[in-house]
Design a protein around this motif. Structure first.
Motif, PDB file in Angstrom:
ATOM      1  N   ALA A  43       0.738  -1.537   0.028  1.00 24.28           N
ATOM      2  CA  ALA A  43      -0.538  -0.002   0.216  1.00 24.28           C
ATOM      3  C   ALA A  43       0.990   1.439  -0.062  1.00 24.28           C
ATOM      4  CB  ALA A  43      -0.945  -0.053   1.208  1.00 24.28           C
ATOM      5  N   VAL A  44       2.063   1.198   0.828  1.00 27.41           N
ATOM      6  CA  VAL A  44       2.895   2.072   0.863  1.00 27.41           C
ATOM      7  C   VAL A  44       4.343   1.776  -0.119  1.00 27.41           C
ATOM      8  CG1 VAL A  44       4.007   3.980   2.515  1.00 27.41           C
ATOM      9  CG2 VAL A  44       2.053   3.427   2.849  1.00 27.41           C
ATOM     10  N   LEU A  45       4.160   2.588  -0.493  1.00 24.34           N
ATOM     11  CA  LEU A  45       5.474   2.684  -1.158  1.00 24.34           C
ATOM     12  C   LEU A  45       6.497   2.651  -1.015  1.00 24.34           C
ATOM     13  CD1 LEU A  45       4.261   3.253  -5.105  1.00 24.34           C
ATOM     14  CD2 LEU A  45       4.302   0.641  -4.239  1.00 24.34           C
ATOM     15  N   PRO A  46       7.958   1.570  -1.452  1.00 21.12           N
ATOM     16  CA  PRO A  46       9.414   1.791  -0.854  1.00 21.12           C
ATOM     17  C   PRO A  46       9.750   3.036  -0.923  1.00 21.12           C
ATOM     18  CG  PRO A  46       9.394   0.418  -1.906  1.00 21.12           C
ATOM     19  CD  PRO A  46       7.725   0.465  -1.790  1.00 21.12           C
ATOM     20  N   GLY A  47       9.911   4.196   0.580  1.00 20.89           N
ATOM     21  CA  GLY A  47      10.774   4.616   0.594  1.00 20.89           C
ATOM     22  C   GLY A  47      10.612   6.539   0.199  1.00 20.89           C
ATOM     23  N   THR A  48       9.769   6.904  -0.341  1.00 18.24           N
ATOM     24  CA  THR A  48       9.096   8.006  -0.638  1.00 18.24           C
ATOM     25  C   THR A  48       7.487   8.576  -0.865  1.00 18.24           C
ATOM     26  OG1 THR A  48       8.876   9.749  -1.858  1.00 18.24           O
ATOM     27  CG2 THR A  48       9.708   7.883  -3.354  1.00 18.24           C
ATOM     28  N   PRO A  49       6.944   9.493  -0.293  1.00 15.36           N
ATOM     29  CA  PRO A  49       5.611   9.611  -0.213  1.00 15.36           C
ATOM     30  C   PRO A  49       5.153  10.202  -1.228  1.00 15.36           C
ATOM     31  CG  PRO A  49       6.660  11.156   1.111  1.00 15.36           C
ATOM     32  CD  PRO A  49       7.238  10.019   0.530  1.00 15.36           C
ATOM     33  N   HIS A  50       6.479  10.651  -1.884  1.00 12.52           N
ATOM     34  CA  HIS A  50       6.043  11.147  -3.524  1.00 12.52           C
ATOM     35  C   HIS A  50       5.690  10.737  -4.771  1.00 12.52           C
ATOM     36  CE1 HIS A  50       6.907  15.249  -1.843  1.00 12.52           C
ATOM     37  NE2 HIS A  50       7.779  14.769  -0.855  1.00 12.52           N
ATOM     38  N   ILE A  51       5.367   9.219  -4.959  1.00 11.44           N
ATOM     39  CA  ILE A  51       5.970   8.009  -5.857  1.00 11.44           C
ATOM     40  C   ILE A  51       4.564   7.384  -5.087  1.00 11.44           C
ATOM     41  CG2 ILE A  51       6.466   6.160  -7.287  1.00 11.44           C
ATOM     42  CD1 ILE A  51       9.299   7.637  -7.059  1.00 11.44           C
ATOM     43  N   LEU A  83      11.449   4.633 -19.389  1.00 17.63           N
ATOM     44  CA  LEU A  83      12.003   6.060 -18.926  1.00 17.63           C
ATOM     45  C   LEU A  83      11.708   6.265 -17.613  1.00 17.63           C
ATOM     46  CD1 LEU A  83      10.628   9.163 -20.303  1.00 17.63           C
ATOM     47  CD2 LEU A  83       8.331   8.725 -19.233  1.00 17.63           C
ATOM     48  N   PHE A  84      13.026   6.885 -17.041  1.00 16.68           N
ATOM     49  CA  PHE A  84      13.430   6.837 -16.121  1.00 16.68           C
ATOM     50  C   PHE A  84      12.794   8.369 -15.530  1.00 16.68           C
ATOM     51  CE2 PHE A  84      16.538   4.244 -16.638  1.00 16.68           C
ATOM     52  CZ  PHE A  84      16.660   3.476 -15.757  1.00 16.68           C
ATOM     53  N   VAL A  85      12.060   7.793 -13.948  1.00 12.48           N
ATOM     54  CA  VAL A  85      10.842   9.644 -13.940  1.00 12.48           C
ATOM     55  C   VAL A  85      11.351   9.757 -12.475  1.00 12.48           C
ATOM     56  CG1 VAL A  85       8.495  10.088 -13.388  1.00 12.48           C
ATOM     57  CG2 VAL A  85       9.097   8.932 -15.374  1.00 12.48           C
ATOM     58  N   TYR A  86      12.128  10.970 -12.034  1.00 12.82           N
ATOM     59  CA  TYR A  86      12.100  11.521 -10.698  1.00 12.82           C
ATOM     60  C   TYR A  86      11.533  12.809 -10.605  1.00 12.82           C
ATOM     61  CZ  TYR A  86      16.959  10.042 -12.916  1.00 12.82           C
ATOM     62  OH  TYR A  86      17.685   9.028 -13.501  1.00 12.82           O
ATOM     63  N   SER A  87      11.015  12.342  -8.818  1.00 11.83           N
ATOM     64  CA  SER A  87      10.485  13.899  -8.046  1.00 11.83           C
ATOM     65  C   SER A  87      11.902  14.920  -8.171  1.00 11.83           C
ATOM     66  CB  SER A  87      10.279  12.464  -6.648  1.00 11.83           C
ATOM     67  OG  SER A  87       8.970  13.635  -5.914  1.00 11.83           O
ATOM     68  N   LYS A  88      11.660  15.357  -8.058  1.00 12.83           N
ATOM     69  CA  LYS A  88      12.059  16.758  -7.107  1.00 12.83           C
ATOM     70  C   LYS A  88      12.207  17.334  -5.799  1.00 12.83           C
ATOM     71  CE  LYS A  88      13.092  21.758  -7.174  1.00 12.83           C
ATOM     72  NZ  LYS A  88      12.784  23.103  -7.845  1.00 12.83           N
ATOM     73  N   ALA A  89      10.685  16.905  -5.768  1.00 12.88           N
ATOM     74  CA  ALA A  89      10.533  17.546  -4.136  1.00 12.88           C
ATOM     75  C   ALA A  89      11.102  15.773  -3.426  1.00 12.88           C
ATOM     76  CB  ALA A  89       9.055  16.955  -3.566  1.00 12.88           C
ATOM     77  N   ALA A  90      11.079  14.809  -3.875  1.00 15.90           N
ATOM     78  CA  ALA A  90      11.912  13.341  -2.558  1.00 15.90           C
ATOM     79  C   ALA A  90      13.277  13.545  -2.754  1.00 15.90           C
ATOM     80  CB  ALA A  90      11.221  11.836  -3.533  1.00 15.90           C
TER      81      ALA A  90
END
Ligand SMILES: *Cc1c(COP(=O)(O)O)cnc(C)c1O
Length: 437
Positions: free
Chosen positions: A14-22, A47-54
């Motif tokens: 339910a909660v993916l590893p590591g960051t609430p931003h993904i 495609l690689f996708v990154y979260s700046k906020a994370a």
């Protein structure tokens, strides 16, 4: 690396590893405000996708840990050296830990401050040293006595002074920390505890060098506090010894190595870890020194995913294969270290999947796998996200099988910026030359 791949969850957590931003929003996997399905439609896969906020959130945890200290966070850019990622950390005030002349050029191209660059690595060439001196980098983290002699010669010849730190090998007890591998006796990194003082004395006597610090780096994907504490005690013992010999140490650099959550891993939070380490540093009377750290993976690893499309399902007697369009050239960690990356569908699964698949790429190697025995409810044409793909993926990618490197997108809120165009085949052989006909 001990990420064994046997206990794959039946449902995506339910909660993916590591960051609430993904996370899943309305059943669709998002990076911040951007739906990955829409990004994959627009930019194709892999495609690689990154979260700046994370990334900034990970940086903030270190900043909280060092609040009120004279400290510099030097992002170990080999984890992810894409220019826009460097630009983001440079704008946030970070320095950079580099391991090659090429990385220095990237820092400069991204607008980083050369004065905040530290240069690590066991095999610096004379040309790399010269370029780094001309650029005015902050410090050379010297890894051997032989390197010290060469750096002195190169700096003297250039009429410059190289600021140096010596990487000491703290030899953290292998019995208690078997998976940490760069700070032990018998590996190629750093100068042994026993040789450290003599090496500092030699450095202090050579022309063209100015001793400014001491550094260590004990390993990677460290999920416990004890090895850091052990290493700190060992390094501080040396600081006392070196200063007693009349050589002042202005900065102490504790390296990087803090782990992330790939598969239920529970590394200490950076702020909690450092508040405990700094308490120890204060107790030993060195809390007022300029402190440096070199985190890589922990700043970017959980901030990125790799979106890939299912090309074919291939049921078998012993195993089912799910063949995807990402491969070991894009995601080298499973092939290199048997590493685990969680793999989840872009549409949130509503029920447990019946089938387990080995998720593999198209490259002609049996080592080209991304995940083993993963329970997935998939069909050809579906898209999956390989999680925790922000570190040591794109930066380790290759053109093997003449596969162009993937595209990269950095998401900032609802905005998605293409930060690397997908390589075309012609890009992959642009530097090659045919024989005269
Ligand atoms: C790779 C490396 C780092 C960063 O390690 P992470 O595990 O990514 O934090 C820091 N310092 C040195 C010298 C390195 O080689």
């Amino acid at each position: 690396m001990n990420d064994s791949d046997n206990q794959a969850p039946v449902l995506p957590p339910a909660v993916l590893p590591g960051t609430p931003h993904i996370a899943y929003r309305g059943g669709e996997l998002h990076v911040e405000g951007a739906a990955l399905a829409a990004l994959a439609d627009a930019h194709a896969t892999p495609l690689f996708v990154y979260s700046k906020a994370a990334m900034l959130q990970a940086l903030d945890a270190y900043r909280r840990g060092f609040a009120g200290r004279h400290a510099t966070i030097c992002y170990a850019m080999k984890a992810n050296s894409s220019l826009a990622v460097l630009q983001l950390f440079a704008a946030a005030g970070c320095g950079f830990d580099i391991v090659s002349g090429g990385e220095l050029e990237r820092v400069l191209a991204a607008g980083g401050d050369p004065a905040k660059v530290i240069f690590s690595g066991v095999g610096k060439t004379r040309a790399e040293m010269r370029r780094a001196l001309d650029a005015g980098i902050g410090c050379f983290n010297v890894e051997s006595e032989a390197e010290l002699e060469v750096l002195s010669a190169v700096a003297s010849e250039a009429g410059r002074t190289a600021r140096v730190s010596i990487r000491v090998n703290p030899d953290v007890d292998p019995q208690t920390h078997p998976y940490i591998s760069t700070g032990l006796k018998g590996n190629k990194f750093g100068v042994s505890h026993e040789r450290a003082l003599a090496t500092y004395q030699r450095a202090a006597s050579l022309p063209g060098l100015q001793v400014v610090g001491i550094d260590c780096h004990i390993g990677s994907q460290i999920t416990q506090e004890a090895p850091y504490l052990d290493a700190m005690e060992r390094v501080l013992d040396l600081v006392s010894e070196i200063e007693a010999a009349g050589i002042p140490i202005d900065h102490i650099d504790f390296g990087g190595g803090l782990g992330i959550d790939y598969n239920g891993d529970t590394p200490p939070a950076a702020d909690a870890l450092w508040s405990r380490l700094l308490a120890r540093l204060d107790a030993r009377g060195h809390g007022g020194k300029h402190l440096m750290i070199e985190p890589g993976r922990s700043l970017v690893g959980n901030a990125g995913v790799c979106v890939t499309e299912v090309l074919y399902l291939k049921p078998g007697e012993q195993k089912n294969f799910c063949i995807v369009d990402a491969a070991m050239n894009d995601l080298p960690r499973p092939a290199m270290y048997q590493a685990f990356h969680a793999i989840v569908p872009l549409q949130e699964a509503k029920q447990p999947a019946a089938e387990a698949y080995d998720v593999v790429g198209p490259v002609c190697e049996s080592g080209d796998w991304i995940g083993r025995a993963r329970r997935l409810d998939v069909a050809a044409g579906d898209r999956l996200a390989v999680l925790s793909a922000g570190a040591y993926c794109m930066s380790m990618s290759s053109n093997y099988n003449t596969r162009g490197r993937a595209a990269e997108v950095l998401v900032d809120g609802a905005q998605a910026h293409l930060i690397r165009r997908r390589e075309a085949a012609a890009d992959t052989f642009a530097h090659e030359v045919l024989l005269p006909s």
